[in-house]
Design a protein around this motif. Structure first.
Motif, PDB file in Angstrom:
ATOM      1  N   LEU A 121      -2.541   0.534  14.335  1.00 53.54           N
ATOM      2  CA  LEU A 121      -2.556  -0.247  15.570  1.00 53.54           C
ATOM      3  C   LEU A 121      -1.210  -0.942  15.799  1.00 53.54           C
ATOM      4  CD1 LEU A 121      -6.116  -1.856  15.363  1.00 53.54           C
ATOM      5  CD2 LEU A 121      -5.345  -0.129  17.006  1.00 53.54           C
ATOM      6  N   ALA A 122      -0.562  -1.346  14.712  1.00 53.00           N
ATOM      7  CA  ALA A 122       0.749  -1.970  14.834  1.00 53.00           C
ATOM      8  C   ALA A 122       1.753  -1.009  15.454  1.00 53.00           C
ATOM      9  CB  ALA A 122       1.246  -2.438  13.464  1.00 53.00           C
ATOM     10  N   VAL A 123       1.601   0.280  15.145  1.00 56.33           N
ATOM     11  CA  VAL A 123       2.502   1.291  15.705  1.00 56.33           C
ATOM     12  C   VAL A 123       2.162   1.570  17.165  1.00 56.33           C
ATOM     13  CG1 VAL A 123       3.256   3.695  15.532  1.00 56.33           C
ATOM     14  CG2 VAL A 123       2.855   2.375  13.464  1.00 56.33           C
ATOM     15  N   VAL A 124       0.871   1.791  17.439  1.00 54.14           N
ATOM     16  CA  VAL A 124       0.442   2.214  18.774  1.00 54.14           C
ATOM     17  C   VAL A 124       0.506   1.074  19.783  1.00 54.14           C
ATOM     18  CG1 VAL A 124      -1.493   3.126  20.106  1.00 54.14           C
ATOM     19  CG2 VAL A 124      -1.028   4.019  17.817  1.00 54.14           C
ATOM     20  N   VAL A 125       0.022  -0.101  19.386  1.00 53.56           N
ATOM     21  CA  VAL A 125      -0.086  -1.214  20.326  1.00 53.56           C
ATOM     22  C   VAL A 125       1.158  -2.089  20.335  1.00 53.56           C
ATOM     23  CG1 VAL A 125      -1.433  -3.247  20.963  1.00 53.56           C
ATOM     24  CG2 VAL A 125      -2.594  -1.217  20.059  1.00 53.56           C
ATOM     25  N   LEU A 126       1.645  -2.432  19.148  1.00 52.69           N
ATOM     26  CA  LEU A 126       2.770  -3.364  19.054  1.00 52.69           C
ATOM     27  C   LEU A 126       4.126  -2.673  18.950  1.00 52.69           C
ATOM     28  CD1 LEU A 126       1.204  -5.946  16.565  1.00 52.69           C
ATOM     29  CD2 LEU A 126       1.145  -5.947  19.063  1.00 52.69           C
ATOM     30  N   ARG A 127       4.101  -1.337  18.910  1.00 51.37           N
ATOM     31  CA  ARG A 127       5.340  -0.550  18.818  1.00 51.37           C
ATOM     32  C   ARG A 127       6.150  -0.904  17.567  1.00 51.37           C
ATOM     33  NH1 ARG A 127       3.801   3.400  22.090  1.00 51.37           N
ATOM     34  NH2 ARG A 127       3.262   2.638  24.168  1.00 51.37           N
ATOM     35  N   GLU A 128       5.439  -1.173  16.471  1.00 49.60           N
ATOM     36  CA  GLU A 128       6.127  -1.447  15.219  1.00 49.60           C
ATOM     37  C   GLU A 128       6.703  -0.156  14.645  1.00 49.60           C
ATOM     38  OE1 GLU A 128       6.588  -4.345  13.999  1.00 49.60           O
ATOM     39  OE2 GLU A 128       5.097  -5.623  14.976  1.00 49.60           O
ATOM     40  N   ARG A 129       7.778  -0.301  13.888  1.00 51.73           N
ATOM     41  CA  ARG A 129       8.345   0.832  13.161  1.00 51.73           C
ATOM     42  C   ARG A 129       7.923   0.734  11.706  1.00 51.73           C
ATOM     43  NH1 ARG A 129      14.610   1.054  14.320  1.00 51.73           N
ATOM     44  NH2 ARG A 129      14.341  -1.179  13.962  1.00 51.73           N
ATOM     45  N   LEU A 130       7.308   1.791  11.212  1.00 53.02           N
ATOM     46  CA  LEU A 130       6.779   1.756   9.857  1.00 53.02           C
ATOM     47  C   LEU A 130       7.832   2.160   8.833  1.00 53.02           C
ATOM     48  CD1 LEU A 130       3.208   3.298  10.231  1.00 53.02           C
ATOM     49  CD2 LEU A 130       3.952   0.928  10.485  1.00 53.02           C
ATOM     50  N   ARG A 131       7.655   1.623   7.633  1.00 51.41           N
ATOM     51  CA  ARG A 131       8.489   2.036   6.506  1.00 51.41           C
ATOM     52  C   ARG A 131       7.924   3.325   5.930  1.00 51.41           C
ATOM     53  NH1 ARG A 131       7.522  -3.234   6.459  1.00 51.41           N
ATOM     54  NH2 ARG A 131       5.828  -3.102   4.944  1.00 51.41           N
ATOM     55  N   THR A 132       8.703   3.982   5.094  1.00 50.64           N
ATOM     56  CA  THR A 132       8.328   5.303   4.567  1.00 50.64           C
ATOM     57  C   THR A 132       6.992   5.266   3.831  1.00 50.64           C
ATOM     58  OG1 THR A 132      10.659   5.899   4.323  1.00 50.64           O
ATOM     59  CG2 THR A 132       9.057   7.208   3.078  1.00 50.64           C
ATOM     60  N   LEU A 133       6.807   4.264   2.966  1.00 46.73           N
ATOM     61  CA  LEU A 133       5.570   4.196   2.196  1.00 46.73           C
ATOM     62  C   LEU A 133       4.351   3.953   3.081  1.00 46.73           C
ATOM     63  CD1 LEU A 133       6.564   2.233  -1.053  1.00 46.73           C
ATOM     64  CD2 LEU A 133       6.080   4.671  -0.789  1.00 46.73           C
ATOM     65  N   GLN A 134       4.548   3.253   4.187  1.00 48.80           N
ATOM     66  CA  GLN A 134       3.434   3.058   5.115  1.00 48.80           C
ATOM     67  C   GLN A 134       3.005   4.377   5.750  1.00 48.80           C
ATOM     68  OE1 GLN A 134       5.340  -0.145   7.437  1.00 48.80           O
ATOM     69  NE2 GLN A 134       3.579  -1.426   6.937  1.00 48.80           N
ATOM     70  N   TRP A 135       3.983   5.225   6.102  1.00 48.75           N
ATOM     71  CA  TRP A 135       3.655   6.555   6.629  1.00 48.75           C
ATOM     72  C   TRP A 135       2.930   7.395   5.578  1.00 48.75           C
ATOM     73  CZ3 TRP A 135       3.223   7.528  11.419  1.00 48.75           C
ATOM     74  CH2 TRP A 135       4.076   6.978  12.373  1.00 48.75           C
ATOM     75  N   VAL A 136       3.365   7.281   4.333  1.00 49.26           N
ATOM     76  CA  VAL A 136       2.702   8.020   3.247  1.00 49.26           C
ATOM     77  C   VAL A 136       1.248   7.561   3.119  1.00 49.26           C
ATOM     78  CG1 VAL A 136       2.660   8.405   0.756  1.00 49.26           C
ATOM     79  CG2 VAL A 136       4.844   8.450   1.977  1.00 49.26           C
ATOM     80  N   ALA A 137       1.036   6.242   3.160  1.00 51.54           N
ATOM     81  CA  ALA A 137      -0.323   5.705   3.060  1.00 51.54           C
ATOM     82  C   ALA A 137      -1.201   6.192   4.209  1.00 51.54           C
ATOM     83  CB  ALA A 137      -0.277   4.170   3.043  1.00 51.54           C
ATOM     84  N   LEU A 138      -0.654   6.188   5.431  1.00 48.17           N
ATOM     85  CA  LEU A 138      -1.412   6.682   6.583  1.00 48.17           C
ATOM     86  C   LEU A 138      -1.752   8.158   6.429  1.00 48.17           C
ATOM     87  CD1 LEU A 138       0.270   4.992   9.694  1.00 48.17           C
ATOM     88  CD2 LEU A 138      -2.024   4.595   8.799  1.00 48.17           C
ATOM     89  N   GLY A 139      -0.832   8.924   5.859  1.00 46.86           N
ATOM     90  CA  GLY A 139      -1.082  10.349   5.637  1.00 46.86           C
ATOM     91  C   GLY A 139      -2.248  10.571   4.686  1.00 46.86           C
ATOM     92  N   PHE A 140      -2.267   9.831   3.590  1.00 45.87           N
ATOM     93  CA  PHE A 140      -3.378   9.938   2.639  1.00 45.87           C
ATOM     94  C   PHE A 140      -4.692   9.499   3.301  1.00 45.87           C
ATOM     95  CE2 PHE A 140      -0.200  10.014  -0.848  1.00 45.87           C
ATOM     96  CZ  PHE A 140      -0.751  11.040  -1.614  1.00 45.87           C
ATOM     97  N   GLY A 141      -4.635   8.435   4.104  1.00 48.68           N
ATOM     98  CA  GLY A 141      -5.834   7.964   4.787  1.00 48.68           C
ATOM     99  C   GLY A 141      -6.382   8.993   5.762  1.00 48.68           C
ATOM    100  N   ALA A 142      -5.500   9.630   6.524  1.00 47.40           N
ATOM    101  CA  ALA A 142      -5.923  10.660   7.471  1.00 47.40           C
ATOM    102  C   ALA A 142      -6.538  11.849   6.731  1.00 47.40           C
ATOM    103  CB  ALA A 142      -4.729  11.113   8.317  1.00 47.40           C
ATOM    104  N   ALA A 143      -5.923  12.225   5.606  1.00 45.88           N
ATOM    105  CA  ALA A 143      -6.458  13.334   4.809  1.00 45.88           C
ATOM    106  C   ALA A 143      -7.856  13.005   4.295  1.00 45.88           C
ATOM    107  CB  ALA A 143      -5.518  13.632   3.638  1.00 45.88           C
ATOM    108  N   ALA A 144      -8.066  11.739   3.917  1.00 42.29           N
ATOM    109  CA  ALA A 144      -9.380  11.322   3.423  1.00 42.29           C
ATOM    110  C   ALA A 144     -10.441  11.464   4.503  1.00 42.29           C
ATOM    111  CB  ALA A 144      -9.310   9.872   2.943  1.00 42.29           C
ATOM    112  N   VAL A 145     -10.105  11.047   5.722  1.00 39.41           N
ATOM    113  CA  VAL A 145     -11.064  11.152   6.829  1.00 39.41           C
ATOM    114  C   VAL A 145     -11.418  12.614   7.099  1.00 39.41           C
ATOM    115  CG1 VAL A 145     -11.385  10.772   9.311  1.00 39.41           C
ATOM    116  CG2 VAL A 145     -10.362   8.981   7.900  1.00 39.41           C
TER     117      VAL A 145
END
Length: 330
Positions: A121-145
């Motif tokens: 939501l921070a990326v989509v709504v607040l236009r935050e820029r994520l750090r590399t590890l945050q993208w990695v975490a999101l990738g694992f989360g998406a794979a889990a779903v």
């Protein structure tokens, strides 16, 4: 008493309050089945009505009634909190349904992935820029779903609904700032929901379909207790948030879904096929990655602050690593 002793005592009280808040939330799957045969929507109706009554009493005791009245009179504040109320109503209803339908593990998954949804939501709504590890975490989360969805032959809608409604609710509360206290906020939100909740409960009583008052004094008392059970952990959380670092709050938040998960598997004996274990393992990896990144960033921030206090020039790499923007992750 020295200042350091006072600070240590305050931190200990904050830690106890934080553990208490998340432990109560984690034990809720044991409470809602006690309200059967009341259905999920009837339970939510009572949760709204009795929560409002309890909150109004607390407002009088704590002499914060003026803040409640001011929030109701402010169009902007009332509009924001009305949106939050709609989100939390959906969240509560889906959660109670999940518990009553023996799907506690799916509910636990929703709160495990909630921190990842907050980052998204921070990326989509607040236009935050994520750090590399945050993208990695999101990738694992998406794979889990995806893995859990495939094992269920469908989208894990309970988990995703809980994660996104609570994540968006948290985003809204974050945007409104600290001007609205925890009890004042809950009082306004339940005030918004009160007319519909009361109308539904009255309708059930008129039809003779209500569980309230029809299954003994103990059952009625448990329904009324929904107000205290809803507001108490919120009060404890508010106390903890004022006394301990945000990084500690971030770690404590995993206590609730962990307890829910263990209750679902060990106490309620919910089925856990191999694919679901794999999905949860991916979520846990994502949370470890996200937590390491958050702690690393917090440590770097403290180093920058310490260097500033000592009058030394901070390292440029540390400034880049720690970031100078304040995002939803603190």
């Amino acid at each position: 008493m020295s200042g350091s002793s006072t600070t240590a005592g305050s931190s200990r009280r904050g830690l106890v309050a934080g553990v208490g808040a998340y432990a109560i939330w984690g034990l809720l799957p044991l409470y809602f089945p006690l309200l059967a045969p009341a259905a999920a929507i009837e339970i939510i109706g009572h949760r709204v009505v009795w929560s409002l009554g309890f909150c109004l009493a607390l407002l009088v005791v704590t002499r914060t009634w003026p803040q409640y009245v001011a929030a109701l009179r402010s169009r902007r504040t009332l509009g924001v909190l009305a949106t939050a109320a709609a989100l939390i109503a959906v969240n509560w209803t889906v959660y109670v349904y999940a518990v009553l339908a023996d799907r506690v593990v799916e509910a636990a998954l929703g709160y495990f992935i909630n921190p990842l949804v907050t980052v998204l939501l921070a990326v989509v709504v607040l236009r935050e820029r994520l750090r590399t590890l945050q993208w990695v975490a999101l990738g694992f989360g998406a794979a889990a779903v995806v893995v859990i969805g495939a094992s269920n032959n469908g989208v894990p809608w309970i988990s995703l609904t809980l994660a996104f409604t609570f994540g968006t609710y948290g985003l809204i509360k974050n945007r409104i700032g600290r001007s609205i206290g925890a009890i004042t906020g809950l009082a306004v939100e339940t005030t918004v929901l009160f007319p519909a909740a009361l109308a539904y409960l009255v309708w059930l009583q008129v039809r003779g379909a209500a569980a309230f008052g029809a299954h003994g004094l103990g059952h009625t008392a448990l329904l009324v207790a929904a107000g205290v059970i809803t507001a108490t952990p919120l009060l404890l959380f508010s106390s903890a948030a004022r006394r301990i670092p945000l990084s500690m709050i971030g770690l404590l938040q995993y206590l609730t879904p962990t307890m829910q998960f263990l209750l679902g598997v060990v106490y309620f004996h919910e089925h856990m096929p191999t694919a679901r274990w794999v999905g949860f393992a991916l979520v846990w990896v994502a949370l470890v990655v996200s937590s390491v990144d958050g702690l690393r960033r917090a440590t770097q921030g403290m180093l920058l602050e310490r260097r500033g206090q000592l009058g030394g020039a901070p390292d440029a790499n540390l400034i880049t690593e720690a970031g100078v923007r304040h995002d939803i992750n603190g």
